[in-house]
Design an enzyme around this catalytic site. Structure first.
Site, PDB file in Angstrom:
ATOM      1  CE  LYS A 173     -12.255 -17.382  -1.853  1.00 18.71           C
ATOM      2  NZ  LYS A 173     -12.844 -16.743  -1.141  1.00 18.71           N
ATOM      3  CD  GLU A 248      -2.858  -3.264  -5.043  1.00 17.16           C
ATOM      4  OE1 GLU A 248      -2.222  -2.761  -3.771  1.00 17.16           O
ATOM      5  OE2 GLU A 248      -2.169  -2.714  -5.857  1.00 17.16           O
ATOM      6  CB  CYS A 282      -4.488  -2.428   3.333  1.00 22.82           C
ATOM      7  SG  CYS A 282      -5.432  -1.631   2.412  1.00 22.82           S
ATOM      8  CD  GLU A 383      -1.119  -6.640   7.046  1.00 22.86           C
ATOM      9  OE1 GLU A 383      -1.488  -7.672   7.113  1.00 22.86           O
ATOM     10  OE2 GLU A 383      -1.826  -5.020   6.934  1.00 22.86           O
TER      11      GLU A 383
HETATM   12  P1  NAD Z   1      -6.224 -13.396   3.343  1.00 26.21           P
HETATM   13  O1  NAD Z   1      -5.493 -13.042   2.458  1.00 26.21           O
HETATM   14  O2  NAD Z   1      -6.665 -14.212   4.424  1.00 26.21           O
HETATM   15  O3  NAD Z   1      -8.155 -13.839   2.242  1.00 26.21           O
HETATM   16  C1  NAD Z   1      -7.569 -12.794   1.050  1.00 26.21           C
HETATM   17  C2  NAD Z   1      -8.531 -13.599  -0.126  1.00 26.21           C
HETATM   18  O4  NAD Z   1      -8.174 -14.865  -0.484  1.00 26.21           O
HETATM   19  C3  NAD Z   1      -9.823 -14.319   0.201  1.00 26.21           C
HETATM   20  O5  NAD Z   1     -10.858 -14.241  -0.570  1.00 26.21           O
HETATM   21  C4  NAD Z   1      -9.224 -16.113   0.737  1.00 26.21           C
HETATM   22  O6  NAD Z   1     -10.491 -16.288   0.568  1.00 26.21           O
HETATM   23  C5  NAD Z   1      -8.346 -16.037  -0.664  1.00 26.21           C
HETATM   24  N1  NAD Z   1      -7.122 -17.122   0.282  1.00 26.21           N
HETATM   25  C6  NAD Z   1      -6.806 -17.542   1.031  1.00 26.21           C
HETATM   26  N2  NAD Z   1      -5.887 -18.817   0.449  1.00 26.21           N
HETATM   27  C7  NAD Z   1      -5.556 -18.085  -1.087  1.00 26.21           C
HETATM   28  C8  NAD Z   1      -4.764 -19.266  -1.789  1.00 26.21           C
HETATM   29  N3  NAD Z   1      -4.015 -20.251  -1.527  1.00 26.21           N
HETATM   30  N4  NAD Z   1      -4.627 -19.240  -2.927  1.00 26.21           N
HETATM   31  C9  NAD Z   1      -5.754 -18.289  -3.207  1.00 26.21           C
HETATM   32  N5  NAD Z   1      -7.240 -17.229  -2.456  1.00 26.21           N
HETATM   33  C10 NAD Z   1      -6.849 -17.751  -1.341  1.00 26.21           C
HETATM   34  O7  NAD Z   1      -6.433 -12.204   3.870  1.00 26.21           O
HETATM   35  P2  NAD Z   1      -8.046 -11.575   4.661  1.00 26.21           P
HETATM   36  O8  NAD Z   1      -7.591 -11.647   5.772  1.00 26.21           O
HETATM   37  O9  NAD Z   1      -9.372 -11.309   4.293  1.00 26.21           O
HETATM   38  O10 NAD Z   1      -7.016  -9.477   4.345  1.00 26.21           O
HETATM   39  C11 NAD Z   1      -6.084  -8.661   5.147  1.00 26.21           C
HETATM   40  C12 NAD Z   1      -5.260  -8.703   4.255  1.00 26.21           C
HETATM   41  O11 NAD Z   1      -5.612  -8.490   3.034  1.00 26.21           O
HETATM   42  C13 NAD Z   1      -4.829  -8.033   5.307  1.00 26.21           C
HETATM   43  O12 NAD Z   1      -3.230  -8.088   4.872  1.00 26.21           O
HETATM   44  C14 NAD Z   1      -4.381  -6.714   4.236  1.00 26.21           C
HETATM   45  O13 NAD Z   1      -3.198  -5.735   4.252  1.00 26.21           O
HETATM   46  C15 NAD Z   1      -4.724  -6.631   2.846  1.00 26.21           C
HETATM   47  N6  NAD Z   1      -5.583  -5.808   2.384  1.00 26.21           N
HETATM   48  C16 NAD Z   1      -4.774  -5.311   1.328  1.00 26.21           C
HETATM   49  C17 NAD Z   1      -5.447  -4.351   0.327  1.00 26.21           C
HETATM   50  C18 NAD Z   1      -4.333  -3.193  -0.022  1.00 26.21           C
HETATM   51  O14 NAD Z   1      -5.009  -2.671  -1.232  1.00 26.21           O
HETATM   52  N7  NAD Z   1      -3.076  -3.640  -0.078  1.00 26.21           N
HETATM   53  C19 NAD Z   1      -6.665  -3.984   0.594  1.00 26.21           C
HETATM   54  C20 NAD Z   1      -6.866  -4.941   1.789  1.00 26.21           C
HETATM   55  C21 NAD Z   1      -6.715  -5.308   2.112  1.00 26.21           C
END
Ligand code: NAD
Length: 499
Positions: A173, A248, A282, A383
């Site tokens: 997804k 992550e 991230c 963040e």
């Molecule tokens: P997000 O949390 O908005 O979304 C991530 C994913 O989760 C998307 O596919 C989204 O559709 C899905 N999602 C949203 N609500 C959900 C729910 N209730 N249940 C299941 N899935 C759900 O994050 P984003 O804006 O896409 O990415 C940015 C964030 O990701 C930042 O906080 C960044 O630090 C983090 N990030 C972390 C790493 C790491 O390896 N630590 C790497 C990249 C990004």
């Protein structure tokens, strides 16, 4: 054009017939396509199919599974430029960075291909005669993979490729902002010979499709990368359902510049770390901790360079910084600049939306530097996920290390110094999953474990050798060829006569 899900071995429309637009963040008049706004019914079909795929795939020898991944790497390499272009169009970061994103996927594929011939277990001596003891790996089942927008290719491959080599079937997804890259990835997996029911691609909104995958009892493994906020929701469900979970999440990464640092090198590092990918990594450098002796000089150098960065469409030559991913991200960045000012920070560069000409059509924000930030200020702790760098002045290396560690996150850190003792102390003392010496906070390589401590993660790692533990179950086998009952801990340790 209407794109499709990949479910039950074929490309299908969402059952409810709903779609969402995939928009170019550099030019909102450019619609890349319409992608399925899937729901629980689509997830149900995907799980049923993945369970069939698993029964087939788990019996395929791991080296043969690895061979598929080698072909995946070859196909990605052949299409690298095309994928980089379409990724920049849907995500915004400049071509040099999207090429790197694809390359990370290629590296992950080739690593996975060879891991199919390792997947090591252990053979250890038994405490009893004529008995062998060994451990080996077994596939687990259907894995649900939920990925963010900022690395549209690399992060899905970090999860998918080891999961597949270990013999699992997968449901991917991707973030709703970057569905096109994920679609191409699945096309490539199928072309490389992955049996079609081993991979399911279900597009749609996180609160609907992501939630349905996490909630489904037929998906015993969840790997999630995204915000800490969403990760908490996912974690609560997985905890309740006893699912294996890798999280992550967010970061608040710092680059430390000490008095003895090579300032030109540190300058290049912070520009790349803070403003690369428009600060939406991230591992982005979000805090700059500078020792007093070089603070004013270094900030002056930085202001001049940051102010000269060129914003624009990442597919245009000369673009240094692309747009933010969507309007809500830009609003969030803007809000944090206001908060920085309210708490006493001084915005010395940027601080506003970038406008004029073609920039008006995208979600651009000027690279922003805030000085005079104190360790407890919100812009030094939370963040932001945008091109905002908070500068904190310190007196000593000890103070710098303490401030680095004083946030709830613990992904990446970086220290610029020529003192080898301080460098090794930093490796030892900084509470992060990754510490760079004389290099920026970004730049992980695919063959090393990647992840963070504290609220960045839950103890697992992606990348390298460790992730293969996550996607497989350890099984232990004992073979007793003595022909008689041997009782461990008992027959080999007879009772001592009482003295
Ligand atoms: P997000 O949390 O908005 O979304 C991530 C994913 O989760 C998307 O596919 C989204 O559709 C899905 N999602 C949203 N609500 C959900 C729910 N209730 N249940 C299941 N899935 C759900 O994050 P984003 O804006 O896409 O990415 C940015 C964030 O990701 C930042 O906080 C960044 O630090 C983090 N990030 C972390 C790493 C790491 O390896 N630590 C790497 C990249 C990004």
């Amino acid at each position: 054009m209407n794109f499709r899900n990949h479910i039950a071995g074929t490309w299908v429309a969402p059952r409810a017939g709903k779609y969402f637009d995939n928009v170019n963040p550099a030019d909102t008049t450019d619609i890349i396509g319409r992608f399925p706004a899937s729901d629980g019914d689509d997830v149900e079909a995907a799980v049923a199919s993945a369970q069939r795929g698993f029964e087939l795939w788990k019996r395929t020898p791991a080296p043969a599974r690895g061979d598929v991944l080698r072909r995946v790497g070859d196909l990605m390499l052949a299409r690298k430029e095309e994928i980089a272009n379409l990724m920049t169009r849907e995500m915004g970061k400049p071509l040099a960075e999207t090429r790197g994103d694809v390359q990370e996927g290629i590296d992950t594929a080739y690593y996975a291909a060879t891991e199919g011939r390792r997947l090591f277990g252990h053979t250890v001596p038994s405490e009893l005669r004529d008995k062998w003891a060994m451990s080996f790996r077994r596939p687990i089942g259907v894995v649900g993979l939920i990925t963010p927008f900022n690395f549209p290719m690399a992060i899905p491959t970090w999860k998918l490729f080891p999961a597949l080599v270990c013999g699992n079937a997968a449901i991917l997804k991707p973030a709703e902002d970057v569905p096109h890259t994920a679609t191409v990835l699945v096309e490539i997996l199928l072309e490389a010979g992955l049996p079609a029911e081993v991979i399911q691609l279900v597009h749609g909104h996180g609160e609907v499709v992501g939630k349905a995958i996490v909630d489904h009892p037929g998906v015993p493994v969840i790997s999630f990368t995204g915000s800490t906020e969403t990760g908490s929701i996912v974690g609560a469900t997985c905890g309740r359902m006893h699912k294996r979970l890798s999280l992550e999440m967010g970061g608040k990464n710092a680059q430390v510049v000490l008095d003895d640092a090579d300032l030109d090198l540190a300058l290049e590092g912070v520009l790349w770390g803070a403003f690369g990918t428009t600060g939406q990594r991230c591992t982005a450098t979000s805090r700059l901790i500078v020792q007093r002796g070089v603070h004013d000089r270094f900030v002056a150098m930085l202001e001049a360079k940051a102010g000269a960065l060129r914003l624009g469409d990442g597919r245009q030559p000369g673009t240094d910084v692309g747009p933010l991913i969507h309007a809500a991200s830009r609003d969030k960045v803007e809000r944090y600049v206001g908060i920085a000012r309210e708490q006493g920070g001084e915005v010395v560069t940027g601080g506003r939306r970038a406008t004029g000409g073609a920039l008006d059509r995208g979600f651009f924000f000027q690279p922003t530097i805030v000085t005079g930030v104190q360790a407890g200020h919100r812009v030094a702790v939370e963040e932001i996920f945008g091109p905002v760098l908070s500068v904190i002045r310190v007196d000593t290396a000890d103070e710098a290390f303490r401030i680095n560690n004083g946030v709830p996150y613990g992904l990446s850190s970086s220290v610029y110094t020529r003192d080898v003792n301080l460098a090794f102390r930093a490796l030892n003392e900084l509470d992060n999953g990754i510490t760079y010496i004389n290099a920026p906070t970004i730049g992980a390589e695919a063959h090393l474990p990647f992840g963070g401590v504290k609220q960045t993660g839950n103890g697992h790692r992606e990348g390298g050798w460790e992730v293969y533990e996550f996607y497989s179950e350890t099984k232990v086998g004992y073979v007793d060829f003595s022909g008689r009952l041997q009782r461990a801990q008992i027959d080999n340790y007879p009772a001592q006569a009482a003295s």
